[in-house]
Motif scaffolding. Structure first.
Motif, short mmCIF file in Angstrom:
data_model
loop_
_atom_site.label_atom_id
_atom_site.label_comp_id
_atom_site.label_asym_id
_atom_site.label_seq_id
_atom_site.Cartn_x
_atom_site.Cartn_y
_atom_site.Cartn_z
N ARG A 122 0.84 -1.21 0.00
CA ARG A 122 0.00 0.00 0.00
C ARG A 122 0.87 1.26 0.00
N CYS A 123 0.41 2.26 -0.70
CA CYS A 123 1.14 3.52 -0.74
C CYS A 123 0.15 4.64 -1.07
N GLN A 124 0.43 5.83 -0.56
CA GLN A 124 -0.43 6.97 -0.90
C GLN A 124 -0.21 7.39 -2.34
N LEU A 125 0.96 7.06 -2.88
CA LEU A 125 1.31 7.47 -4.23
C LEU A 125 1.13 6.29 -5.21
N ALA A 126 1.33 6.57 -6.45
CA ALA A 126 1.24 5.52 -7.47
C ALA A 126 2.25 5.86 -8.57
N CYS A 127 3.49 5.92 -8.19
CA CYS A 127 4.55 6.43 -9.07
C CYS A 127 4.63 5.65 -10.38
N THR A 128 4.98 6.39 -11.41
CA THR A 128 5.00 5.81 -12.75
C THR A 128 6.02 4.69 -12.90
N HIS A 129 7.03 4.66 -12.04
CA HIS A 129 8.10 3.69 -12.20
C HIS A 129 8.19 2.72 -11.02
N CYS A 130 7.15 2.64 -10.22
CA CYS A 130 7.21 1.85 -8.97
C CYS A 130 7.53 0.38 -9.24
N TYR A 131 8.59 -0.11 -8.66
CA TYR A 131 9.00 -1.50 -8.86
C TYR A 131 7.96 -2.47 -8.33
N GLN B 225 4.70 -1.76 -8.03
CA GLN B 225 3.37 -1.40 -8.53
C GLN B 225 2.42 -1.10 -7.37
N SER B 226 2.96 -0.39 -6.40
CA SER B 226 2.18 -0.05 -5.20
C SER B 226 1.23 1.11 -5.48
N GLY B 227 0.26 1.25 -4.57
CA GLY B 227 -0.69 2.34 -4.69
C GLY B 227 -1.71 2.27 -3.57
N ILE C 95 10.44 -1.30 3.94
CA ILE C 95 10.12 -0.70 2.65
C ILE C 95 8.75 -1.20 2.23
N GLY C 96 8.25 -0.68 1.14
CA GLY C 96 6.95 -1.14 0.66
C GLY C 96 6.88 -1.02 -0.85
N GLY C 97 5.77 -0.45 -1.27
CA GLY C 97 4.80 0.38 -0.60
C GLY C 97 5.41 1.37 0.39
N GLU C 98 4.52 1.97 1.11
CA GLU C 98 4.93 2.90 2.15
C GLU C 98 4.87 2.16 3.49
N SER D 57 10.81 5.62 3.22
CA SER D 57 9.48 6.24 3.23
C SER D 57 9.36 7.26 2.12
N ASN D 58 8.15 7.45 1.61
CA ASN D 58 7.94 8.53 0.65
C ASN D 58 7.81 9.89 1.35
N LEU D 59 7.75 9.87 2.68
CA LEU D 59 7.68 11.08 3.50
C LEU D 59 6.47 11.95 3.15
N GLY E 232 8.55 -3.65 -12.67
CA GLY E 232 7.27 -3.18 -12.16
C GLY E 232 6.58 -2.27 -13.17
N ARG E 233 6.10 -1.09 -12.69
CA ARG E 233 5.41 -0.18 -13.62
C ARG E 233 6.34 0.40 -14.68
N ALA E 234 7.63 0.34 -14.43
CA ALA E 234 8.59 0.89 -15.39
C ALA E 234 9.03 -0.14 -16.42
N ALA F 91 13.76 1.57 -9.15
CA ALA F 91 12.52 0.97 -9.38
C ALA F 91 11.59 1.38 -8.31
N CYS F 92 12.03 1.70 -7.16
CA CYS F 92 11.09 2.10 -6.18
C CYS F 92 11.30 3.51 -6.03
N ASN F 93 11.31 3.70 -5.59
CA ASN F 93 11.50 5.01 -5.46
C ASN F 93 11.31 5.13 -4.07
N PRO F 94 11.09 4.08 -3.44
CA PRO F 94 11.29 4.22 -2.10
C PRO F 94 12.60 3.62 -1.89
S1 SF4 Z 1 7.73 4.15 -5.86
FE1 SF4 Z 1 7.61 4.20 -3.62
S2 SF4 Z 1 6.40 6.06 -3.19
FE2 SF4 Z 1 6.08 5.58 -5.36
S3 SF4 Z 1 4.22 4.28 -5.41
FE3 SF4 Z 1 5.98 2.88 -5.28
S4 SF4 Z 1 6.21 2.51 -3.08
FE4 SF4 Z 1 4.94 4.36 -3.29
#
Ligand code: SF4
Length: 287
Positions: A23-32, A34-36, A67-70, A95-97, A191-193, A282-285
């Motif tokens: 789970r994540c508050q964001l849905a980044c275009t490149h999330c390894y 594919q969290s959201g 790590i996650g997700g958030e 964390s995505n902070l 993932g999404r990338a 890939a994550c960006n976390p």
């Molecule tokens: S890259 Fe990180 S901050 Fe972005 S959606 Fe994925 S888990 Fe969340």
């Protein structure tokens, strides 16, 4: 299995990525991952994660990364963090902070704990194009500044995702905020990338599984969080962690990942390697 594979996997695991939620508050275009916002916490219970932390500490792991997700969205995050600290582990929170609860800030001040995050641009609109949440830039930037003010060790990965992205401007902004550990990297096709139906091992940094491993929300174990497209080396819900980390399946996975010249075990808090999500993209976390 070749003798090389066996030798590689036998590098002692000292760093574990604990991907405790999707789970994540964001849905980044490149999330390894594919969290959201609709991601879940997987099948691992809090007790399962506590057991993993205990097993890791008993095996000589010295650092874990949440790590996650958030990871702070997991309902038992502070319980898991406290347990890792109590077991004498160093802990990195990736964390995505976007939103950090005060009870989490309290724990981030612990000397055993460090912070990592990802950042994309000094321009709020551009940052928001990556995270798909326009307000994310201000929130993350403010919390990076707060971490610096509080003296919390923080590492920021600037991931180059968009054509013409203001990466260098982002670096200078972070430097002006007082961030000392900044790493710039390209996004990885995971993932999404992913640009192909099946990602390949060439997307990986080459250090995966060498002194490190990752555990996913359903208990699967991989050489790292980015190598999740490979078959799992095992599952901690059914197999003791030691058997997986020292077993032939992880050795075989590590063997098939191309090594960079001089690749050695990751040292998440002591070097600038690009072996983790935040720094590999890939994550960006992670890391
Ligand atoms: S890259 Fe990180 S901050 Fe972005 S959606 Fe994925 S888990 Fe969340």
């Amino acid at each position: 299995m070749t003798s090389t594979a066996t030798a590689t996997a036998l590098v002692k695991t000292t760093f574990l990525e604990l991907e405790i939620t999707g789970r994540c508050q964001l849905a980044c275009t490149h999330c390894y991952a594919q969290s959201g916002p609709t991601g879940d916490h997987g099948t691992m219970t809090a007790d399962d994660w506590l057991s993993v932390i205990d097993q890791a500490a008993d095996l000589g792991v010295t650092e874990v990364q949440f790590i996650g997700g958030e990871p702070t969205l997991h309902p038992d995050f502070t319980k898991l963090l406290d347990h890792a600290i109590d077991r004498g582990l160093r802990v990195q929170v990736f964390s995505n902070l976007i939103h950090v609860r005060e009870e989490v800030w309290d724990r981030l001040r612990c000397p055993a704990v460090s912070l990592a995050t990802s950042y994309y641009s000094d321009c709020a609109d551009e940052h928001g194009r990556v995270t798909r949440r326009p307000a994310s830039h201000t929130r993350t930037r403010n919390n990076i500044a707060r971490a610096v003010t509080l003296g919390i060790p923080i590492k920021v990965g600037v991931i180059d995702v968009l054509d013409g992205q203001r990466v260098e401007e982002a670096r200078r902004e972070l430097e002006a905020l007082g961030v000392q550990r900044i790493h710039i990297d390209r996004q990885r096709g995971v993932g999404r990338a992913a640009t192909t139906a099946a990602p390949t091992v060439t997307e990986l940094c080459g250090r995966c599984g060498i002194g490190r491993a990752a555990i996913g929300p359903d208990g699967q174990v991989w050489p790292c969080v980015l190598s999740r497209f490979l078959p799992a080396a095992g599952n901690v819900l059914t197999t003791p962690l030691r058997n997986i980390l020292e077993g032939p399946r992880l050795a075989a996975l590590v063997e098939q990942i191309p090594k960079r010249p001089g690749a050695t075990a990751c040292k998440p808090n002591s070097d600038g390697s690009d072996c983790s999500p935040a720094e590999t993209t890939a994550c960006n976390p992670a890391y």
